[in-house]
Design a protein around this motif. Structure first.
Motif, PDB file in Angstrom:
ATOM      1  N   GLN A  22      31.100 138.574  91.214  1.00  0.00           N
ATOM      2  CA  GLN A  22      29.559 137.850  89.837  1.00  0.00           C
ATOM      3  C   GLN A  22      29.828 138.505  88.589  1.00  0.00           C
ATOM      4  OE1 GLN A  22      28.082 139.048  93.463  1.00  0.00           O
ATOM      5  NE2 GLN A  22      29.760 136.784  93.022  1.00  0.00           N
ATOM      6  N   ALA A  23      30.056 140.095  88.724  1.00  0.00           N
ATOM      7  CA  ALA A  23      30.244 140.249  86.852  1.00  0.00           C
ATOM      8  C   ALA A  23      31.012 139.294  86.501  1.00  0.00           C
ATOM      9  CB  ALA A  23      30.378 141.932  87.280  1.00  0.00           C
ATOM     10  N   ALA A  24      32.905 139.410  87.159  1.00  0.00           N
ATOM     11  CA  ALA A  24      33.731 138.885  86.378  1.00  0.00           C
ATOM     12  C   ALA A  24      33.732 137.443  86.357  1.00  0.00           C
ATOM     13  CB  ALA A  24      34.416 138.814  87.380  1.00  0.00           C
ATOM     14  N   LEU A  25      33.303 136.509  86.710  1.00  0.00           N
ATOM     15  CA  LEU A  25      32.782 135.377  86.442  1.00  0.00           C
ATOM     16  C   LEU A  25      31.709 135.378  85.456  1.00  0.00           C
ATOM     17  CD1 LEU A  25      32.332 134.170  90.360  1.00  0.00           C
ATOM     18  CD2 LEU A  25      34.126 133.484  88.703  1.00  0.00           C
ATOM     19  N   ALA A  26      30.552 135.972  85.586  1.00  0.00           N
ATOM     20  CA  ALA A  26      29.930 135.981  84.489  1.00  0.00           C
ATOM     21  C   ALA A  26      30.371 135.886  83.311  1.00  0.00           C
ATOM     22  CB  ALA A  26      28.439 136.602  84.704  1.00  0.00           C
ATOM     23  N   GLN A  27      31.180 136.395  82.791  1.00  0.00           N
ATOM     24  CA  GLN A  27      31.858 136.292  81.661  1.00  0.00           C
ATOM     25  C   GLN A  27      33.193 135.565  81.417  1.00  0.00           C
ATOM     26  OE1 GLN A  27      31.820 139.369  80.042  1.00  0.00           O
ATOM     27  NE2 GLN A  27      30.316 140.415  80.850  1.00  0.00           N
ATOM     28  N   MET A  28      33.090 134.793  82.378  1.00  0.00           N
ATOM     29  CA  MET A  28      34.022 133.627  81.644  1.00  0.00           C
ATOM     30  C   MET A  28      33.797 132.730  81.860  1.00  0.00           C
ATOM     31  SD  MET A  28      36.502 133.345  85.490  1.00  0.00           S
ATOM     32  CE  MET A  28      36.851 134.701  86.119  1.00  0.00           C
ATOM     33  N   GLY A  29      33.727 131.608  80.869  1.00  0.00           N
ATOM     34  CA  GLY A  29      33.902 129.931  80.743  1.00  0.00           C
ATOM     35  C   GLY A  29      34.759 129.793  80.505  1.00  0.00           C
ATOM     36  N   ILE A  30      34.150 128.026  81.708  1.00  0.00           N
ATOM     37  CA  ILE A  30      35.684 127.529  81.855  1.00  0.00           C
ATOM     38  C   ILE A  30      35.743 126.375  81.446  1.00  0.00           C
ATOM     39  CG2 ILE A  30      36.995 127.270  83.798  1.00  0.00           C
ATOM     40  CD1 ILE A  30      34.917 130.041  85.352  1.00  0.00           C
ATOM     41  N   VAL A  31      37.004 125.628  81.582  1.00  0.00           N
ATOM     42  CA  VAL A  31      37.254 124.232  81.376  1.00  0.00           C
ATOM     43  C   VAL A  31      37.956 124.043  82.270  1.00  0.00           C
ATOM     44  CG1 VAL A  31      37.390 122.266  79.787  1.00  0.00           C
ATOM     45  CG2 VAL A  31      35.809 124.120  79.234  1.00  0.00           C
TER      46      VAL A  31
END
Lengths: 273, 237
Positions: free
Chosen positions: B71-80
């Protein structure tokens, strides 16, 4: 490297969970509102059963007094809980279909990459879908009342938790199925192998003792069908009674289907090595 | 390193899609993951975004191990994503609000972030329009705006210009390069060499393996990028 245990609400915060839950559930409802045809179809199906099929069957099928009924009832009255179950069953499968569609179209990715536990994201979606199913049930009960098929006034309130549990159980089944169905084209199989057997091999249309008169085997299959217990839970709740066995079996089935769905959506279950 | 991938391998059954991939992208760097169709780019992105998980290898995003702290890692990502993920029946703002809520943003804060993201992409005047009414370029811009709402450290884009006309492609490519200049780490998967600038980090992925990794101007050594790419991917890896 940052070492953290970020699985629980302590890090992301309870408000994050609440905000996301509300957004996911609202989106499900909004999507349903945009599909008026789905709402009409969801109501027409049980109404045809109630007003056409049941009217024809009334003469052929005599029903003796069995709990929760305290007097002779018409066949239309008997099948109302089963038709509520049917609405929830179709709704669960419809949400399963839309999950498969979402996955094929790509929009499921957005949900699954949100920084929240996957079980929570899927459970939020399940709750939104269940809420829609309950709305449909109340609309159906309202129309049935207009046609003179009424229930005890407090039954309309008492049935809410039963509809909620039954809806969650059937929605969880849909969720589990959607994790295993890879293509939309395969969905027709769900109709043939899940919806119809579940509905017809249950107490929705005829009491189990009636089924036992024709075949013990069929009776046993009906008695093992979780949909039977969902229908009985609704039936008893409509008369403000608690059927503990139905509650326990429906809850157990819900937990099993949810566990299956979470396993099915586990990213580590992908065909990897 | 903002994005670090170590010894990552992945197979679909007996078919190996990625083999021992290692990659590091520093903060503020635009890294182009270049590879022909079928090179393994989308599998790599699915692993980076945890849609798939690998049994071997490590992915670290802004210091967070993706498998230990997803969750912490995904919160740092913006994804297109390569495939559009917008709800066509919702307006641009509704789509962005939904995403903001998934990241725990609501109320005034979410509105401020959405306004800023739309403004950055010149999409303010379209915010009330249904996505169905937008052209491909505006839809892509909406997805890019959405990916920036939560101020990610790392921006991942999987062939974001597929199906767009030349002007829209250039707009989006230039904009993402400017984001990298302002400090965001970018990983941009593509098979189109004209989207890569000579100052970009260039990672060549072919048949599931990284063949080359370095600055584009150093790797090409005076060659035209397209010619270099074709020469490198013509022979089996």
């Amino acid at each position: 490297m940052v070492s953290s245990q970020d699985q629980g609400p302590s890090m992301t915060g309870f408000s994050h969970y609440r905000t996301a839950f509300w957004a996911i559930a609202t989106r499900e409802v909004l999507r349903f509102v945009h599909q008026r045809e789905r709402f009409i179809a969801a109501l027409v199906r049980p109404l045809v059963w109630l007003l056409v099929f049941a009217a024809g069957f009334r003469a052929a099928l005599g029903l003796s007094i069995t709990p929760p009924y305290q007097t002779y009832i018409t066949y239309e009255t008997y099948i109302v809980p089963g038709l509520c179950g049917m609405i929830l069953l179709f709704n669960g499968m419809q949400s399963s279909l839309s999950l498969v569609y979402d996955r094929e179209m790509g929009s499921m990715r957005l949900l699954l990459t949100a920084p929240l536990p996957r079980w929570f994201l899927l459970f939020s979606k399940l709750c939104g879908a269940t809420f829609i199913g309950i709305l449909q049930c109340y609309a159906f009960l309202g129309i049935a009342a207009v046609f003179g098929i009424t229930l005890p006034p407090l039954g309309y309130v008492a049935v809410f938790p039963a509809l909620l549990l039954a809806g969650l159980m059937l929605g969880a089944l849909g969720l589990a199925l959607s994790s295993f169905i890879k293509q939309l084209e395969n969905f027709a199989g769900v109709m043939n192998f899940v919806i119809f057997p579940m509905f017809f091999l249950s107490s929705a249309l005829y009491p189990l003792w009636k089924m036992a008169e024709s075949s013990e085997l069929l009776h046993d299959i009906c008695a093992a069908n979780p949909f039977t217990y969902a229908v009985e839970l609704i039936r008893f709740a409509l008369y403000q009674q608690m059927n503990l066995a139905a509650f326990a079996w429906t809850s157990l089935a819900m937990i099993c289907f949810l566990a299956l769905a979470m396993w099915g959506y586990d990213p580590s279950r992908s065909k990897s090595s | 390193m903002t994005l670090q991938v170590s010894n990552l391998s992945f197979s679909y059954g007996p078919k190996q899609a990625l083999k021992d991939v290692n990659l590091s992208v520093e903060q503020g760097q635009f890294a182009a993951l270049l590879g022909p169709n079928g090179a393994g780019k989308s599998t790599f992105f699915a692993l980076l975004t945890r849609l798939l998980t690998a049994k071997s290898g490590e992915i670290t995003v802004a210091g967070y191990d993706l498998s230990a702290s997803p969750q912490a890692a995904l919160a740092q990502m913006g994804i297109v994503f390569q495939k559009p993920t917008l709800d066509l029946d919702l307006s641009v703002r509704q789509n962005l609000s939904y995403f903001a809520a998934l990241h725990g943003l609501s109320g005034k804060l979410a509105n401020r972030r959405i306004d800023a993201a739309l403004d950055r992409l010149n999409m303010v005047e379209r915010s009330g329009e249904k996505v169905r009414a937008l052209n491909g370029g505006h839809r892509r811009r909406t997805e890019l705006a959405r990916a920036l709402i939560h101020n990610p450290s790392v921006l991942l884009l999987d062939e974001p210009t597929v199906g767009l006309d030349a002007e829209s492609r250039k707009d989006i490519t230039d904009h993402v390069h400017s984001l990298a200049c302002s400090g965001m780490t970018v990983l941009w998967a593509t098979h189109l060499t004209d989207e890569i600038q000579m100052t970009d980090q260039l990672v060549l992925l072919h048949q599931g393996q990284i063949l080359q990794d370095g600055m584009a101007k150093d790797l090409c050594d005076g060659l035209d990028l397209q010619t270099w790419f074709l020469a490198k991917t013509k022979a089996p890896a």
